[in-house]
Structure formats: C-alpha cells, structure tokens
Scaffold this active site. Structure first.
Site, PDB file in Angstrom:
ATOM      1  N   SER A 142      47.630  41.122  27.832  1.00  0.00           N
ATOM      2  CA  SER A 142      47.197  41.746  29.082  1.00  0.00           C
ATOM      3  C   SER A 142      47.861  41.032  30.245  1.00  0.00           C
ATOM      4  CB  SER A 142      45.673  41.629  29.208  1.00  0.00           C
ATOM      5  OG  SER A 142      45.261  41.930  30.524  1.00  0.00           O
ATOM      6  N   TYR A 167      38.078  37.036  29.898  1.00  0.00           N
ATOM      7  CA  TYR A 167      38.917  38.085  29.316  1.00  0.00           C
ATOM      8  C   TYR A 167      40.363  37.614  29.214  1.00  0.00           C
ATOM      9  CZ  TYR A 167      41.714  42.313  28.939  1.00  0.00           C
ATOM     10  OH  TYR A 167      42.628  43.243  28.552  1.00  0.00           O
TER      11      TYR A 167
END
Length: 177
Positions: A142, A167
C-alpha cells in the site's frame, strides 16, 4: 497455469481475476467478503465472475457458472488449516495475495483485525506457499507504507521505515535481495 487470487471480490482482485480468466489461466478466487467496503459491490463483482451470492458458503469452493476456469471460496486468511487445505487440494502454480484488512482509520479502532488478516493471514499464505513449493508469489502492499514522504512520485526504493498507522505497518514487508 493455476493461480490463487486472494481479495478477488475487491476492485483490483476482481479485475485481475477477470484478466487471468480471459488469458486462459485457471483461477481460484478467495475473499472473506467483510463489510469494510460494500458487500453488495463485492457480491456484484462475484456475480460478474459467475458466482451467485446464494451459493456462497464459508470455506467451500464454488464453481463459476460463467467461467469454466474460475472457482471461488469465501475464507479468512487467518484460517490456517483452511488455507493449508486449499493449497493442498488445488496445487497452485502461482499466488497473488491482494487480500488485506484495509483502512488507516479503522486500524486505530480495531487493531486485531489488521494483525489477524494482514500479519497472521499473510504468514499463512507464506507458509503454505513454501510448503507446496509455489513458483511465484505476488504481494500487494500500500502507498500508506511511505508515511509522510512528500517526494513524488513515490518509488519502491524510497524509505518505508516510519509508518504512521497500524495499517501501514502491517502492509510493510521486508525487501529481499
């Protein structure tokens, strides 16, 4: 070529599955269909792949009614035994791991979901890939791993050692050389 695509009900996973199917590969899609993003949208994507919502049962492989070379299974990545059984029964040539618990803000509220899916789940994929001698494994990270990096465009050689969310930390993997 037989390929496992995790996160196959997601945006990228759906489009990758379709491209691989159209290329002639045999694809097994896996997704837990969680409700972080619209489940209706996920079921609509699966319907496009020939998988009816009413036939989806946890941990059971379903044959597409539209594509002979596509099957789907609803499963959590943290289901170690289920992942191992899937690898044993399907004998994949390649794995594309796109599945993850997404969202930066939600990681603050529900950190266990991220550890379970993005760390433990990825470990299960890695261990089964090693055990069943998978030739190629592709992993999607990501842009969140770059933290507050302001240099644009970002590069895979940029530093990723200062994640600013759980995350981001769960999507950072060590580089291998």
């Amino acid at each position: 070529m037989k390929i496992l695509v995790t996160g196959s009900a997601g945006f990228i996973g759906y489009h990758l599955s379709k491209a691989l199917i159209n290329r002639g590969d045999v694809v097994v899609g896996l997704d837990n269909i969680n409700n972080y993003y619209s489940v209706d949208l996920k079921f609509a994507r699966l319907k496009e792949l020939g998988v009816s919502q009413i036939k989806i049962i946890d941990n059971k492989i379903i044959q597409s009614n539209k594509y002979e070379n596509f099957k789907f299974i609803k499963m959590d990545l943290e289901n170690n035994k289920g992942i191992d059984n899937l690898f044993e029964s399907e004998r994949f040539d390649k794995v594309c791991n796109l599945a993850a618990q997404a969202g930066v803000r939600y990681s603050i509220e529900n950190p266990h979901a991220y550890i379970n899916s993005n760390i433990l789940g990825f470990l299960n994929i890695l261990e089964s890939s090693k055990k069943y001698k998978i030739k190629h494994l592709v992993y999607a990270s990501s842009s969140s791993v770059y933290g507050n990096n302001t240099k644009m465009p970002l590069s895979t050689s940029d530093e990723v050692d200062h994640p600013i969310s759980l995350y981001a930390a769960t999507k950072k993997k060590q580089r291998t050389f």
